[in-house]
Enzyme design. Structure first.
Site, PDB file in Angstrom:
ATOM      1  CE  LYS A 106      49.767  50.763  31.209  1.00 26.25           C
ATOM      2  NZ  LYS A 106      50.208  50.293  32.255  1.00 26.25           N
ATOM      3  CG  ASN A 107      52.473  47.668  33.002  1.00 27.90           C
ATOM      4  OD1 ASN A 107      52.313  49.869  32.974  1.00 27.90           O
ATOM      5  ND2 ASN A 107      51.990  46.939  32.069  1.00 27.90           N
ATOM      6  NE  ARG A 132      44.513  53.929  32.116  1.00 27.34           N
ATOM      7  CZ  ARG A 132      44.218  53.285  33.292  1.00 27.34           C
ATOM      8  NH1 ARG A 132      42.839  52.890  33.524  1.00 27.34           N
ATOM      9  NH2 ARG A 132      44.564  52.490  34.647  1.00 27.34           N
ATOM     10  CB  CYS A 174      39.854  47.601  38.688  1.00 29.18           C
ATOM     11  SG  CYS A 174      41.057  47.195  36.781  1.00 29.18           S
ATOM     12  NE  ARG A 232      44.323  45.259  38.361  1.00 22.28           N
ATOM     13  CZ  ARG A 232      45.044  45.839  37.317  1.00 22.28           C
ATOM     14  NH1 ARG A 232      44.016  47.043  36.145  1.00 22.28           N
ATOM     15  NH2 ARG A 232      46.443  46.225  36.872  1.00 22.28           N
ATOM     16  CG  ASP A 279      48.982  43.751  30.486  1.00 16.24           C
ATOM     17  OD1 ASP A 279      47.747  43.876  30.998  1.00 16.24           O
ATOM     18  OD2 ASP A 279      50.183  44.408  30.457  1.00 16.24           O
TER      19      ASP A 279
HETATM   20  N1  EPU Z   1      46.384  39.663  43.211  1.00 14.66           N
HETATM   21  C1  EPU Z   1      46.089  39.868  44.277  1.00 14.66           C
HETATM   22  N2  EPU Z   1      45.871  40.167  45.405  1.00 14.66           N
HETATM   23  C2  EPU Z   1      47.597  40.879  45.096  1.00 14.66           C
HETATM   24  C3  EPU Z   1      47.808  41.708  43.881  1.00 14.66           C
HETATM   25  C4  EPU Z   1      47.217  40.971  42.905  1.00 14.66           C
HETATM   26  O1  EPU Z   1      45.157  39.000  44.622  1.00 14.66           O
HETATM   27  O2  EPU Z   1      47.553  41.957  45.838  1.00 14.66           O
HETATM   28  C5  EPU Z   1      45.452  38.741  41.717  1.00 14.66           C
HETATM   29  C6  EPU Z   1      45.150  40.517  40.867  1.00 14.66           C
HETATM   30  O3  EPU Z   1      43.823  40.825  41.174  1.00 14.66           O
HETATM   31  C7  EPU Z   1      45.520  39.567  39.824  1.00 14.66           C
HETATM   32  C8  EPU Z   1      46.758  38.708  39.352  1.00 14.66           C
HETATM   33  O4  EPU Z   1      46.944  39.408  40.916  1.00 14.66           O
HETATM   34  O5  EPU Z   1      44.216  38.204  39.602  1.00 14.66           O
HETATM   35  C9  EPU Z   1      47.304  39.077  39.134  1.00 14.66           C
HETATM   36  O6  EPU Z   1      47.930  41.149  39.705  1.00 14.66           O
HETATM   37  P1  EPU Z   1      49.276  41.984  39.299  1.00 14.66           P
HETATM   38  O7  EPU Z   1      49.555  42.310  40.847  1.00 14.66           O
HETATM   39  O8  EPU Z   1      50.297  41.242  38.440  1.00 14.66           O
HETATM   40  O9  EPU Z   1      48.796  42.475  38.277  1.00 14.66           O
HETATM   41  P2  EPU Z   1      49.531  44.850  38.821  1.00 14.66           P
HETATM   42  O10 EPU Z   1      50.431  44.509  39.290  1.00 14.66           O
HETATM   43  O11 EPU Z   1      48.124  45.384  38.888  1.00 14.66           O
HETATM   44  C10 EPU Z   1      50.130  44.719  36.195  1.00 14.66           C
HETATM   45  C11 EPU Z   1      50.146  45.988  35.510  1.00 14.66           C
HETATM   46  C12 EPU Z   1      49.218  45.345  34.263  1.00 14.66           C
HETATM   47  C13 EPU Z   1      49.043  43.548  33.740  1.00 14.66           C
HETATM   48  C14 EPU Z   1      50.186  43.127  35.302  1.00 14.66           C
HETATM   49  C15 EPU Z   1      49.630  40.957  34.884  1.00 14.66           C
HETATM   50  C16 EPU Z   1      51.144  47.564  36.344  1.00 14.66           C
HETATM   51  C17 EPU Z   1      50.868  48.774  35.825  1.00 14.66           C
HETATM   52  N3  EPU Z   1      50.296  46.723  35.849  1.00 14.66           N
HETATM   53  O12 EPU Z   1      49.334  45.082  37.370  1.00 14.66           O
HETATM   54  O13 EPU Z   1      48.686  45.745  32.700  1.00 14.66           O
HETATM   55  O14 EPU Z   1      48.699  43.661  33.127  1.00 14.66           O
HETATM   56  O15 EPU Z   1      50.541  42.856  35.620  1.00 14.66           O
HETATM   57  O16 EPU Z   1      51.232  41.285  34.085  1.00 14.66           O
HETATM   58  O17 EPU Z   1      52.336  47.054  35.941  1.00 14.66           O
HETATM   59  C18 EPU Z   1      48.050  46.738  31.196  1.00 14.66           C
HETATM   60  O18 EPU Z   1      48.967  47.451  30.994  1.00 14.66           O
HETATM   61  O19 EPU Z   1      46.955  47.138  30.307  1.00 14.66           O
HETATM   62  C19 EPU Z   1      47.776  46.377  32.895  1.00 14.66           C
HETATM   63  C20 EPU Z   1      46.581  45.988  32.921  1.00 14.66           C
END
Ligand code: EPU
Length: 418
Positions: free
Chosen positions: A22-23, A397, A117, A122, A305
């Site tokens: 998915k990701n 999802r 969320c 996030r 995850d």
């Molecule tokens: N964060 C910030 N500012 C930003 C971006 C992120 O503070 O601009 C923080 C977030 O709040 C969090 C941390 O940084 O505390 C890491 O978040 P990240 O941005 O890496 O998460 P994401 O990219 O939104 C992806 C996966 C998630 C997975 C996380 C961590 C996708 C579509 N989603 O989310 O997947 O948990 O990386 O590995 O790639 C899931 O599949 O269940 C899922 C939630």
């Protein structure tokens, strides 16, 4: 609304094929926005989140078609509406992945700011900061990010923290920028590498994906390509934990063991036996499991995850485990539900102390997010009696036909209407 009804206590046995990740699929579908040529994507999983993304891309003017072998063709030759409305962003935060490609290709984008969320705040400040460093102007208006740029310019971007979709967004934007971009403190997740491979096939010049510095030399245009989405490492890990938790023997096929080291190591610590080949991983477990402490962190460390699934396994293991969540501030929603099944878990700050109990007992529980639901399914497979997991749409999802896959392994699990 659907629910899953599980009669627990049956060890899982057999082979199960893993789906596309998915990701990885979500950003790769967004990469189609970067070219007017067709992008053909193989191994796209059938998931609610993928459907949400495809609906959004179609609204923007991308044509999407499937052939008989389920290969997906996306063609963004005529982007009419570079907009991601709140109605879609609120259901799936990954929609923010259209921001980078849209500014790079159209010079403008209007993307709703995601709200809170279930698992944490996030924010997307790092996505915004990086695009601004490349010369985009981003204004907030009525809950939307209005982004504009004539042509993005290569820049050196040092991320304040490791963000997966942040890295992906900036990497996509940089492919069409003028000059070279360096993303420092980049996410090293295998899904970032899969996206980089797809972009490279489209003509992008990317070096260092999979390390913490990614360098992208911008090009004037990208072209069409074919790409196969990598296998889902979290789905793989979820089936392996389910096998261990039920004391069964399961071989996950189409899987890559090299991208799951931290998870496989923890499974070995439980006392389960693991073997792997080029595209399969087999786990067998018989009898009591040892409790294993885990601490989530960006790749290659233990993935957030997989945290909830290990919490379920630990709830009946021998001993006490500390489960520490360092990525998301509110990812313990499954604790209350696992307690309803008889688990002994206390939360202290970002650590859950899980004391193994002899058995869980079936009850009705409520899924709160995707991985929390996976942990409740695993708990239901272990529990005595019947467990009903409500709000299964969270599971849909990210897991393709999970009840069918688990049934093939001998589980008594069925979907019913609530
Ligand atoms: N964060 C910030 N500012 C930003 C971006 C992120 O503070 O601009 C923080 C977030 O709040 C969090 C941390 O940084 O505390 C890491 O978040 P990240 O941005 O890496 O998460 P994401 O990219 O939104 C992806 C996966 C998630 C997975 C996380 C961590 C996708 C579509 N989603 O989310 O997947 O948990 O990386 O590995 O790639 C899931 O599949 O269940 C899922 C939630």
């Amino acid at each position: 609304m659907d629910k899953l009804v599980i009669e627990g206590g049956i060890p899982l046995h057999g082979d199960i094929a893993v789906s596309g990740a998915k990701n990885a699929a979500l950003p790769i579908l967004c990469a189609a926005l970067l070219t007017s040529d067709p992008l053909i994507v193989h191994n796209v999983p059938h998931l609610r989140d993928v459907t949400t993304m495809l609906n959004l891309l179609a609204q923007m003017g991308v044509s999407v078609s499937l052939d008989e072998s389920e290969d997906m063709e996306l063609r963004a030759s005529n982007l009419t509406q570079p907009v991601a409305p709140y109605e879609l962003v609120k259901t799936m935060r990954a929609v923010v992945l259209v921001l980078g490609p849209l500014i790079a290709r159209c010079g403008e984008a209007r993307v709703s700011l995601p709200g809170g969320c279930a698992i944490g705040l996030r924010p997307v400040d790092q996505h915004i900061k990086g695009l601004q460093a490349m010369g985009a102007t981003i204004e907030m208006e009525h809950g939307y990010m209005l982004a504009r740029a004539n042509r993005l310019k290569g820049a050196r971007i040092c991320m304040d923290l490791v963000t997966v979709t942040g890295t992906e967004n900036l990497m996509m934007a940089a492919t069409l920028a003028e000059g070279t971009t360096a993303i420092e403190n980049a996410a090293r997740e295998p899904e970032v590498v899969d996206l980089a491979d797809c972009l490279t096939a489209m003509g992008a010049r990317i070096h260092g994906a999979g390390t913490d510095v990614i360098t992208i030399e911008g090009v004037n245009r990208l072209h069409g390509a074919r790409h196969r989405v990598m296998p889902d490492r979290i789905e793989t890990g979820t089936f392996l934990v389910a096998a261990a938790a039920t004391g069964g023997e399961v071989r996950v096929t189409g899987a890559r063991s090299g991208i799951l080291d931290a998870v496989l190591e923890k499974l070995r610590e439980t006392g389960a036996q693991l073997e792997s080949g080029p595209d399969w991983i087999r786990l067998s477990a018989n009898g009591a499991l040892n409790a294993v402490s885990v601490r989530t962190a960006p790749y290659p460390a233990f993935p957030t995850d997989m945290q909830a699934q290990f919490m379920a396994l630990n709830s009946v293991a021998c001993g006490t485990a500390m489960v520490t969540e360092t990525i998301f501030e509110n990812r313990f929603m499954h604790v209350q539900e696992l307690r309803r099944l008889g688990a002994d878990i206390e939360v202290e700050g970002n650590t859950a102390v899980v004391r193994g109990v002899p058995r869980l007992e079936g009850a009705t529980v409520m899924a709160t997010d995707l991985r929390a639901s996976a942990s409740l399914v695993i708990a239901g497979l272990m529990a005595q009696g019947v467990t009903t997991v409500e709000r299964v749409y969270h599971l849909d999802r990210g897991y393709e036909r999970i009840e069918e896959k688990l049934s093939r392994l001998g589980a008594r699990i069925r979907r019913a209407r609530s």
